[in-house]
Write an enzyme that holds these catalytic residues in place. Structure first.
Site, PDB file in Angstrom:
ATOM      1  N   ASN A  94     -33.650  47.445 -15.410  1.00 16.38           N
ATOM      2  CA  ASN A  94     -32.776  46.714 -14.491  1.00 16.38           C
ATOM      3  C   ASN A  94     -32.416  47.630 -13.333  1.00 16.38           C
ATOM      4  OD1 ASN A  94     -30.940  44.378 -13.773  1.00 16.38           O
ATOM      5  ND2 ASN A  94     -29.486  46.063 -13.795  1.00 16.38           N
ATOM      6  N   TYR A 104     -23.833  48.772  -8.139  1.00 17.25           N
ATOM      7  CA  TYR A 104     -22.451  48.799  -8.616  1.00 17.25           C
ATOM      8  C   TYR A 104     -21.787  50.028  -7.997  1.00 17.25           C
ATOM      9  CZ  TYR A 104     -25.402  46.497 -12.075  1.00 17.25           C
ATOM     10  OH  TYR A 104     -26.371  45.736 -12.685  1.00 17.25           O
ATOM     11  N   ARG A 105     -20.620  49.849  -7.434  1.00 18.41           N
ATOM     12  CA  ARG A 105     -19.961  50.951  -6.734  1.00 18.41           C
ATOM     13  C   ARG A 105     -19.665  52.104  -7.700  1.00 18.41           C
ATOM     14  NH1 ARG A 105     -14.504  47.494  -6.702  1.00 18.41           N
ATOM     15  NH2 ARG A 105     -13.293  48.705  -8.201  1.00 18.41           N
ATOM     16  N   TRP A 153     -19.720  48.528 -13.466  1.00 16.84           N
ATOM     17  CA  TRP A 153     -20.520  47.333 -13.743  1.00 16.84           C
ATOM     18  C   TRP A 153     -19.673  46.312 -14.502  1.00 16.84           C
ATOM     19  CZ3 TRP A 153     -24.404  51.316 -15.746  1.00 16.84           C
ATOM     20  CH2 TRP A 153     -23.992  51.876 -16.956  1.00 16.84           C
ATOM     21  N   GLU A 161     -36.875  44.114 -10.517  1.00  7.44           N
ATOM     22  CA  GLU A 161     -36.510  44.117  -9.095  1.00  7.44           C
ATOM     23  C   GLU A 161     -37.577  44.778  -8.237  1.00  7.44           C
ATOM     24  OE1 GLU A 161     -32.837  43.256 -11.285  1.00  7.44           O
ATOM     25  OE2 GLU A 161     -34.411  44.772 -11.559  1.00  7.44           O
ATOM     26  N   ASP A 167     -12.648  45.659  -1.165  1.00  9.18           N
ATOM     27  CA  ASP A 167     -13.891  44.993  -1.557  1.00  9.18           C
ATOM     28  C   ASP A 167     -14.342  43.940  -0.553  1.00  9.18           C
ATOM     29  OD1 ASP A 167     -16.041  44.542  -3.452  1.00  9.18           O
ATOM     30  OD2 ASP A 167     -14.633  45.208  -4.980  1.00  9.18           O
TER      31      ASP A 167
END
Length: 639
Positions: free
Chosen positions: A171, A175-176, A189, A235, A286
């Site tokens: 995967n 994610y920050r 996550w 991906e 955000d």
């Protein structure tokens, strides 16, 4: 097309007149974000910015995909719809019946092309490993702090690699990562994400979880990490399809179970220990335009950092829209229209995600309508599909109107809308960042059926009526002192919707006010009232809609009124409470985050150095528009 490395993309942007190099010193702490916020909100998204003097060894690239043109350049296409058309063509070719041997043989070249897009692990080291830090130290990277109330510096554009420990499937997500010290970050996550599922599998096995993070390389890697792909689709297959060239991967040095693109700019290798205590991560300004509140997340321990000799640090900021992420979202909207159409909702004609809806809050779907109840069929299909499960407000219309012209769309939807029968309320999983839900990650949803109705869908007990275009804003404000602003401009456009700014002062205030408003003769025929906080400028429609969509839980915050008419029929209206919620006034138990604005000191610093930046005419800070709308220094903590 494919880019050899991030600098290749930078050169392409520069030749296209889409890049500005900034040689003046700019601090990655707050200043880069403030400059970028001003530029990204310029017409068309401004330009990409390359900060060459940051006090670190590496320049910072930002806003590189922050316009339609740059998003197309990143993906190597003339138009974003070109990708969707190609995907649709592939679906049709693969699903076409193969009746003869010639039909089957004709597939071979295309199958060969498919194979050329599949990622490939190559031997040896990649250019991403030209330099290996003897002592890995995240403090040597120009990691930005974007907003004053952020918990610290965050890596905002990381492409994160994990594998399922049971079947080895990869995967790649985004994610920050909050940096806590030289070798540790948080790993933000959410529980709905694939990497979080991998984490839970490692927890069952009581094993350390290897993780690899890349920054840079072909911009397609960054986009693919954000794409809403099914769990079983790699991906890097999407990346290979988009760049028309397979992604070459090399094994990590300290985490050899994982492979990363050979041409990345940086690789941060490490692990997450599922048995370790979580760390308090955040808050963070955000993409919703609000601070996401702090919470507990896994710790990521860095074991190695490698990079190219000429590495560039890519970054982005998220905050009050529009920002760069709006254009990344636009690419997803256009690219994934074809798969939705071919596999999920065959009647869908077009789809749009307005910027004010920050992706999940508001989605518009246009369908070819052939029967009664089709909008509801589409609603159920879309809410049951992948990341569409997070959608809060879904508007469904038909081919009687376009959906890119919002004025025309709204006129059509309201013309065919009965507020009592054509608005469907449900509840289900929501984005963890949605602060309006009474429970984190679970809340209300709404579908507005704005299609032309078949006879079976019309309730003859209702009279839709004609909107009163002569409603006087001042009259409402005089009768109800709590009303601080009214925008009736939409009524004059044949859009039966009113915006009202209210200063709440008692429990159930909005419902009570909505009932009293609809008793007025002046409200006859007005189908919908949107209530926002008294600090919101309702004359600024995009800003007011952004605030409204963020602060609304449709199921909890909607109030339908049914008023009897002399002819025995009824007329209906609906009010939506898009104001701030508190424990005292709304029985709301969660903390309520603040909107994101820059601090005065940073605004002043950037004002003073603006001329030296060579960015053209002065642009004032977008934060100035919202300073009076913040609730105080911190989030509204419930008492």
């Amino acid at each position: 097309m494919s880019y050899k490395h991030l600098k290749h993309f930078i050169d392409t942007l520069e030749k296209a007149g889409e890049l500005i190099r900034i040689k003046t010193y700019v601090d990655p702490k707050l200043e880069i974000a403030e400059i970028t916020d001003r530029v990204s909100k310029s017409p068309g998204g401004g330009k990409a910015l390359l900060f060459e003097n940051t006090g670190y060894d590496f320049p910072v690239l930002i806003n590189s995909m922050g316009s339609y043109k740059r998003m197309c350049l990143a993906l190597g296409v003339q138009e974003l719809d070109d990708v969707a058309s190609e995907i649709e063509g592939l679906f049709k070719m693969l699903s076409k019946p193969k009746e003869s041997i010639l039909d089957k043989l004709s597939m071979l070249p295309k199958l060969s092309q498919f194979a050329s897009w599949m990622p490939k692990v190559v031997s040896g080291k990649g250019s991403c490993q030209e330099v290996v830090m003897a002592d890995p130290d995240l403090a040597k990277l120009p990691v930005m702090q974007c907003w004053p109330k952020d918990g610290g510096p965050f890596i905002t554009l990381p492409v994160i690699h994990t594998k399922d420990p049971n079947n080895g499937s990869r995967n790649v997500g985004m994610y920050r990562m909050q940096v806590f010290d030289k070798t540790m970050t948080g790993m933000h996550w959410h529980k709905h994400k694939v990497s979080a599922k991998h984490f839970m599998e490692y927890k069952k096995l009581n094993k350390r979880m290897p993780v690899a993070v890349i920054l840079g390389g072909d911009p397609v890697y960054t986009y693919s990490a954000t794409a809403p792909l099914p769990e079983n689709v790699d991906e890097y297959m999407l990346a290979g399809f988009l760049r028309k060239r397979k992604v070459e991967l090399v094994k990590c040095i300290t985490q050899p179970e994982l492979e990363v693109p050979a041409d990345a700019d940086f690789v941060i290798e490490g692990y997450v220990d599922p048995g370790e205590e979580l760390i308090w991560e955040g808050p963070f300004g955000d993409h919703t335009g609000y601070y996401s509140l702090a919470d507990w997340y896994p710790r990521f321990h860095v074991t190695c950092i490698t990079h190219r000799k000429d590495a560039v640090y890519p970054s982005t900021i998220v905050g009050i829209p529009p920002q760069e992420d709006a254009w990344i979202g636009k690419a997803t909207e256009r690219i994934f229209l074809a798969p939705i159409k071919m596999t999920l909702v065959p009647e869908i004609v077009d789809m749009d995600m307005p910027v004010e809806g920050v992706f999940h809050n508001l989605v518009i779907a246009q369908i070819k309508k052939d029967y009664a109840g089709q909008a509801q069929k589409v609603m159920n299909a879309m809410w049951g599909a992948g990341q569409m499960m997070f959608n809060k407000i879904l508007v469904v219309t038909d081919e009687g109107t376009g959906i890119q012209d919002y004025k025309q769309l709204a006129q059509y939807v309201f013309r065919h809308l009965n507020p009592a029968t054509d608005i469907y309320l449900s509840q289900g999983p929501m984005d963890v960042l949605d602060h309006s839900c009474s429970k984190m990650g679970f809340g209300g949803k709404m579908c507005i059926d704005g299609t032309k109705k078949y006879e079976e869908e019309i309730d003859e007990n209702y009279e839709l009526g004609i909107t009163n275009y002569e409603l006087k804003e001042a009259v409402l404000m005089e009768r109800f002192p709590e009303i601080k602003g009214v925008n009736a401009a939409l009524l004059k456009m044949d859009i039966s919707c009113l915006l009202v700014a209210v200063e709440k002062n008692r429990p159930f205030h909005i419902k009570e006010l909505n009932d009293r408003l609809y008793e007025l003769p002046e409200m006859a025929g007005i189908k919908m009232v949107l209530y926002v906080e008294h600090t919101v400028d309702v004359s600024d429609l995009p800003s007011a809609l952004w605030r409204f969509c963020n602060n609304l839980d449709p199921k909890r915050d909607s109030f339908v009124v049914n008023l009897p008419l002399p002819n025995g029929k009824r007329r209906a209206g609906i009010g939506f409470d898009g104001t701030l919620k508190t424990r005292i006034l709304d029985n709301f138990e969660r903390d309520w985050p603040n909107i994101i604005v820059a601090d005065d000191a940073t605004i002043r610093k950037v004002d003073e150095k603006w001329k030296a930046l060579d960015l053209g005419p002065f642009i004032a800070s977008p934060s100035l528009k919202y300073k009076h709308q913040i609730y105080g220094e911190e989030a509204v903590v419930q008492q």
